[in-house]
Design a protein around this motif. Structure first.
Motif, PDB file in Angstrom:
ATOM      1  N   GLU A 168       7.251 -28.197  26.026  1.00 20.04           N
ATOM      2  CA  GLU A 168       7.247 -27.322  27.208  1.00 20.04           C
ATOM      3  C   GLU A 168       6.208 -26.207  27.134  1.00 20.04           C
ATOM      4  OE1 GLU A 168      10.966 -26.044  28.724  1.00 20.04           O
ATOM      5  OE2 GLU A 168      11.656 -28.090  28.997  1.00 20.04           O
ATOM      6  N   ARG A 169       5.229 -26.346  26.241  1.00 18.48           N
ATOM      7  CA  ARG A 169       4.158 -25.359  26.303  1.00 18.48           C
ATOM      8  C   ARG A 169       2.811 -26.066  26.319  1.00 18.48           C
ATOM      9  NH1 ARG A 169       4.282 -21.932  20.749  1.00 18.48           N
ATOM     10  NH2 ARG A 169       4.195 -23.618  19.278  1.00 18.48           N
ATOM     11  N   THR A 170       1.810 -25.351  26.803  1.00 18.08           N
ATOM     12  CA  THR A 170       0.485 -25.949  26.917  1.00 18.08           C
ATOM     13  C   THR A 170      -0.467 -25.252  25.943  1.00 18.08           C
ATOM     14  OG1 THR A 170       0.958 -26.254  29.246  1.00 18.08           O
ATOM     15  CG2 THR A 170      -1.307 -26.607  28.570  1.00 18.08           C
TER      16      THR A 170
ATOM     17  N   THR B  74       0.378 -21.405  28.006  1.00 19.71           N
ATOM     18  CA  THR B  74       1.566 -21.707  28.823  1.00 19.71           C
ATOM     19  C   THR B  74       1.726 -20.671  29.940  1.00 19.71           C
ATOM     20  OG1 THR B  74       2.526 -22.389  26.745  1.00 19.71           O
ATOM     21  CG2 THR B  74       4.004 -22.292  28.626  1.00 19.71           C
TER      22      THR B  74
ATOM     23  N   ARG C 171      -4.399 -25.013  24.677  1.00 19.73           N
ATOM     24  CA  ARG C 171      -5.786 -25.405  24.989  1.00 19.73           C
ATOM     25  C   ARG C 171      -6.543 -25.587  23.668  1.00 19.73           C
ATOM     26  NH1 ARG C 171      -8.432 -23.146  30.099  1.00 19.73           N
ATOM     27  NH2 ARG C 171      -7.096 -24.820  30.846  1.00 19.73           N
TER      28      ARG C 171
ATOM     29  N   LYS D 205      -0.699 -21.244  32.707  1.00 22.70           N
ATOM     30  CA  LYS D 205      -0.305 -22.428  33.493  1.00 22.70           C
ATOM     31  C   LYS D 205       0.836 -22.085  34.436  1.00 22.70           C
ATOM     32  CE  LYS D 205      -2.734 -25.976  32.412  1.00 22.70           C
ATOM     33  NZ  LYS D 205      -3.133 -27.212  32.999  1.00 22.70           N
TER      34      LYS D 205
ATOM     35  N   ASP E 163      -6.320 -29.885  27.186  1.00 28.26           N
ATOM     36  CA  ASP E 163      -5.025 -29.205  27.341  1.00 28.26           C
ATOM     37  C   ASP E 163      -3.950 -30.114  26.774  1.00 28.26           C
ATOM     38  OD1 ASP E 163      -6.227 -27.058  28.377  1.00 28.26           O
ATOM     39  OD2 ASP E 163      -5.579 -27.357  30.443  1.00 28.26           O
ATOM     40  N   HIS E 164      -3.241 -29.591  25.782  1.00 29.11           N
ATOM     41  CA  HIS E 164      -2.239 -30.400  25.079  1.00 29.11           C
ATOM     42  C   HIS E 164      -0.839 -29.891  25.412  1.00 29.11           C
ATOM     43  CE1 HIS E 164      -0.655 -32.804  21.746  1.00 29.11           C
ATOM     44  NE2 HIS E 164       0.112 -31.758  21.483  1.00 29.11           N
ATOM     45  N   GLU E 165       0.010 -30.781  25.960  1.00 30.68           N
ATOM     46  CA  GLU E 165       1.395 -30.394  26.296  1.00 30.68           C
ATOM     47  C   GLU E 165       2.283 -30.685  25.097  1.00 30.68           C
ATOM     48  OE1 GLU E 165       2.307 -29.344  29.463  1.00 30.68           O
ATOM     49  OE2 GLU E 165       0.339 -29.635  30.389  1.00 30.68           O
ATOM     50  N   GLU E 166       3.021 -29.671  24.666  1.00 29.48           N
ATOM     51  CA  GLU E 166       3.891 -29.851  23.488  1.00 29.48           C
ATOM     52  C   GLU E 166       5.120 -28.956  23.656  1.00 29.48           C
ATOM     53  OE1 GLU E 166       2.547 -31.481  20.155  1.00 29.48           O
ATOM     54  OE2 GLU E 166       4.701 -31.776  20.305  1.00 29.48           O
TER      55      GLU E 166
ATOM     56  N   ASP F  84      -2.541 -20.747  23.098  1.00 31.41           N
ATOM     57  CA  ASP F  84      -1.353 -21.053  23.899  1.00 31.41           C
ATOM     58  C   ASP F  84      -1.600 -20.536  25.318  1.00 31.41           C
ATOM     59  OD1 ASP F  84       1.120 -21.278  25.075  1.00 31.41           O
ATOM     60  OD2 ASP F  84       2.176 -20.888  23.203  1.00 31.41           O
TER      61      ASP F  84
END
Ligand SMILES: Nc1ncnc2c1ncn2[C@@H]1O[C@H](COP(=O)(O)OP(=O)(O)OP(=O)(O)O)[C@@H](O)[C@H]1O
Ligand SMILES: [Mg+2]
Length: 375
Positions: A121-123, A147, A125, A150, A116-119, A145
């Motif tokens: 303010e969005r996550t 987000t 996968r 989450k 899971d990559h946070e970038e 995406d």
């Protein structure tokens, strides 16, 4: 050699030649037969290859269509991170993030697995597979995406926590209230007995004030933990706001706060008036705490096809990203004298109205809360 002998010799040679021709003929017939068989087999092989080619082309069209119609971002790169193939979703994501950010993200996950990559303010996968054929080595990335997922998860966790903390708070509130009543009564009796002793009276008054403050907090907790019974009616937003401002104007005056009332006279919301006064009061109270002297608090209302509501903006300290995540969880406060219940109550009341509360803040110079209710 006699002539007779010579003729016999010639006849023998002719016979041998004939025999040789005969054998040559037989061999050539055999060859022709073999050639025909081989030709037949070659034809079959050619047909098979043709069939395989058609199948291969169909498969490749299908794979291409799967790749291009996939809702996930699919991208393959070689070991030097040169892009080998990408689908339209990947192109879109690349454009959104920019080449640099995108490549940094891919390089971060250069092993097979799911991350899971946070970038921004969005996550995202990121599923990584290794590309490992004789001709090509590299990585295949499938990125989605998540987000929204989450956020839903966070909301569910928040609701669960709210429920647990609510139960706990109700029990504590109930247990504290009884002895508190006795303390207040005894302090009042003491105050009466000490009517000539100025310092003693001051102390007992402090006890009474303290007890009342605790009582007010407990009342808040009980509102929070109680099952909400709505008495909904059509209300002018302006009426609710006027009532609240009347009650709170002394607090604004103390801090030289300017209240900009941009509420439209016509905007209405369908709500429980008393509960919504509480909502406005809690939000404005926070705004008052957040601004410095000469702060500005602005309220606006709105109505569209499906919803109506209002927003409260202040030019105060803003709310940090960290605080924003737990804002509506009870007992989360950054104030020395705060209980951290104000916004939890707001959240509960708004949700009971099937409404929505959103927040916008840069974490340093402004905060806007917006409340929307279905019409
Ligand atoms: N307008 C605002 N500007 C800056 N920070 C805010 C604002 N509104 C809320 N906060 C932050 O959110 C926290 C939680 O607010 P909440 O109203 O739930 O509790 P509280 O104000 O701390 O205590 P209580 O309202 O129970 O007295 C605050 O402590 C504050 O840090
Ligand atoms: Mg508050």
């Amino acid at each position: 050699m006699t002539e007779k002998q010579n003729k016999t010799e010639q006849a023998k040679e002719l016979e041998m030649l004939m025999e040789a021709f005969d054998q040559f003929n037989k061999a050539s017939i055999q060859l022709e037969e073999k050639y025909a068989i081989i030709e037949e087999e070659a034809k079959k092989l050619r047909e098979e290859v043709q069939e395989k080619n058609v199948e291969l082309s169909k498969l490749s069209t299908l794979l291409e269509s799967v790749l291009y119609n996939s809702n996930s971002c699919v991208i393959a790169v070689d070991e030097e991170y040169n892009i080998l193939v990408k689908n339209p979703v990947a192109e879109k994501l690349l454009a959104e993030l920019g080449d640099d950010k995108f490549l940094v993200m891919l390089e971060k996950y250069s092993r097979s697995g799911v991350f899971d990559h946070e970038e921004d303010e969005r996550t995202l996968r990121v599923s990584v597979g290794l590309l490992d054929t004789e001709e090509q080595k590299g990585y295949v990335y499938v990125i989605n995406d998540i987000t929204h997922l989450k956020n839903l998860e966070m909301e569910r966790n928040r609701d669960e926590k709210l429920k647990l903390m609510g139960e706990m708070a109700a029990n504590i509130a109930h247990d504290i209230r009884n002895p508190l009543g006795s303390i207040e009564l005894f302090a009042s009796l003491l105050e009466r007995d000490l009517h000539k002793n100025e310092s003693g009276m001051k102390l007992t008054r402090s006890i009474i004030k303290g007890v009342r403050t605790i009582n007010a907090i407990i009342t808040n907790i009980l509102i929070f933990t109680k099952e909400i019974q709505l008495e909904k009616t059509e209300q002018y937003v302006a009426d609710i706001v006027d009532d609240v401002i009347l009650y709170m104007q002394h607090l604004m005056r103390d801090k030289n706060i300017r209240f900009k009332n941009l509420i439209s006279e016509d905007d209405k919301i369908s709500c429980d008036k008393e509960l919504f006064k509480q909502v406005v009061m809690n939000i404005i109270h926070n705004a008052i705490d957040a601004v410095e002297d000469n702060g500005v608090i602005t309220m606006e209302s709105f109505t569209d096809n499906s919803s109506s509501g209002f927003s409260v903006n202040d030019n105060g300290s803003g709310i940090s990203t960290d605080m924003r995540k737990k804002l509506f969880i009870p007992f989360q406060t950054t104030k020395a004298k705060g209980t951290g219940l104000g916004l939890a109550i707001v959240y509960k009341i708004v949700k009971a109205h099937d409404g929505n509360i959103t927040l916008d803040s840069d974490g340093k110079s402004y905060t806007t809360f917006k409340i929307e209710l279905p019409r």
